[in-house]
Design an enzyme around this catalytic site. Structure first.
Site, PDB file in Angstrom:
ATOM      1  N   GLU A 328       0.829  -1.139  -0.134  1.00  0.00           N
ATOM      2  CA  GLU A 328      -0.137   0.146  -0.081  1.00  0.00           C
ATOM      3  C   GLU A 328       0.680   1.214   0.066  1.00  0.00           C
ATOM      4  OE1 GLU A 328      -2.211   3.386   1.936  1.00  0.00           O
ATOM      5  OE2 GLU A 328      -0.393   2.493   2.667  1.00  0.00           O
ATOM      6  N   HIS A 426       4.434   7.487   9.304  1.00  0.00           N
ATOM      7  CA  HIS A 426       5.520   7.281   8.484  1.00  0.00           C
ATOM      8  C   HIS A 426       6.838   7.901   9.250  1.00  0.00           C
ATOM      9  CE1 HIS A 426       2.919   7.800   4.553  1.00  0.00           C
ATOM     10  NE2 HIS A 426       2.544   6.613   5.279  1.00  0.00           N
TER      11      HIS A 426
END
Length: 459
Positions: A328, A426
């Site tokens: 993804e 992230h």
């Protein structure tokens, strides 16, 4: 003027509401049983511990991603579901290389800053890249400056996530184009490199990576993210010295594609086995943290749905399918491959639910569907409110289930509280110790309840 067919449909819907209200008390007891089992005996927290701490960051194509696939398929097989299988997918294999370094020069010498390469980015030369740096807020400002002022420089995109958006995912969407497309826009004007303010809602020293893209028609230039704290420092320095020189070095590269897999498990429906309710998350993660919230949490919550059905002996009327998607983060190959094969095999999905917003306290489900389906979903809101879900809101889904939209199915995104998500997203701070066992389990319980209701009543 509304048609007779429409009035008949509304009449049928009213009749359904009447019947459903009779069942509401029975359903509440079943729901409480599901929630109790998860809060007393749930497996998702210990599974996330293993995925995060024994395997770690799982970037597509990496040995860790391969280990995660092996772990997931074996864990699901051990549960004894009706079927467990792997779906082959070719994925990109980008590697970060040596730790990045960066600094800028001012009157007092070098000031080091915290950066990380953006996903899919190219390396600088072995000696790094040094040039004057110019700050812009958006593409309009960049284009207004033009080639004369951009050529031969490093472009510093410094647009913060807008704090006025209460829904932080809206702030993210508003700011993220500078990360995803900034290198293309800057290279078109002759820039040598790009530094992008991290997509983060707080101020700290941890840079946040994330995917960026190139075009074959535009020269590729190195691109990195800078921490929000250092972005503030750099911006202040540039106001004092517009001719500031900036240096950064990164050694990332794209290697040949690698064979990987979506991991899928299913409990067959007892009455309508051809109708599928999908629940899933993505197994890959970025490499700088261990991907606990993004998206280890969504994976173990999806696995937990089938686990709860199996443990409690619940026989779903429709088939329940858990899908752990691969790639993804920097390609979406897993989601695209799943939708492609679902179309080829003429599979009938009733709904697809994605958990990819962290393991925080449950708040809502975002839904993309028609108005009649939304009315039915909203009739269930009262059943969820004791456990944290306050509403079914219009608009929702997820990146991996998004490719299924062309099959005209209902797409649902699990919406936990998002206020802390982009502090971690992230970055190297997305680690297991940031996950609350209680919040993670409440999320899994709410998703399982929604799957059970969809299996019972359909849409």
């Amino acid at each position: 003027m509304p048609s007779i067919k429409y009035f008949l449909f509304i009449l049928c819907l009213f009749a359904w509401f009447c019947v459903y209200n009779v069942n509401a008390q029975t359903d509440s007891l079943k729901i409480r049983m599901i929630v109790n089992e998860e809060l007393l005996n749930g497996k998702c927290y210990e599974r996330l511990d293993y995925l995060s701490n024994k395997i770690g960051g799982r970037l597509s194509g990496s040995p860790q991603a391969a280990r995660a696939v092996e772990w997931a398929v074996q864990t699901l097989k051990n549960e004894g579901f009706d079927s467990v299988w792997l779906q082959p997918v070719m994925v990109p294999h980008w590697v970060r290389g040596e730790k990045e370094e960066a600094w800028f020069m001012n009157g007092s010498g070098k000031t080091a800053v915290h950066i990380c390469a953006l996903g899919n980015a190219i390396a600088t030369s072995k000696n790094g890249l040094m040039a004057n740096i110019i700050e812009v807020k958006d593409f309009a400002e960049l284009h207004k400056l033009g080639r004369d002022k951009i050529n031969g420089k490093i472009v510093f995109f410094n647009r913060p996530m807008n704090p006025l958006y209460i829904r932080t995912f809206e702030a993210y969407r508003d700011a993220v184009n500078q990360r995803s497309s900034g290198a293309i826009e800057a290279a078109n004007l002759g820039a040598l490199g790009v530094v992008v303010r991290s997509m983060a809602s707080n101020i700290d020293i941890y840079p946040h990576t994330g995917a960026m893209r190139f075009l074959d028609s535009v020269v590729k230039i190195p691109a990195c993210a800078i921490s929000t704290y250092d972005a503030e420092v750099l911006s202040r320095e540039l106001k004092q010295n517009p001719n500031l020189s900036f240096y950064f070095k990164q050694s990332c590269e794209m290697l040949p594609e690698v064979l990987s897999y979506n991991v899928i498990a299913q409990i067959n429906g007892s009455e309508k086995p051809d109708e599928i309710i999908l629940v899933g998350g993505h197994l890959d993660s970025w490499d700088n943290g261990d991907g606990a919230h993004d998206d280890g949490a969504g994976c173990v919550q999806s696995m937990e749905v089938l686990h709860l059905f199996k443990t409690l002996g619940i026989k779903p009327r429709r088939s329940i399918r858990c899908v752990l998607f691969i790639n993804e983060e920097n390609g979406l190959r897993g989601g695209e491959k799943y939708a492609e094969l679902a179309g080829q095999n003429k599979e009938k999905h009733v709904a697809a639910i994605e958990s990819d917003a962290g393991g925080f306290t449950p708040r809502s489900f975002g839904v993309s569907c028609d108005s009649i389906q939304m009315l039915k979903l909203k009739s269930w809101e009262m059943l969820f409110k004791p456990y944290g879900i306050q509403e079914f809101a219009e608009g929702g889904g997820g990146a991996d289930i998004g490719p299924l939209k062309k099959q005209n199915i209902v797409l649902i995104g699990f919406g936990p509280d998002s206020q802390r998500y982009f502090d971690l997203h992230h970055s190297e701070t997305d680690t297991f110790d940031k996950v609350s066992k209680r919040e993670l389990e409440l999320g899994a319980a709410n998703i399982a309840v929604l799957v059970w209701l969809l299996s019972q009543y359909g849409l």
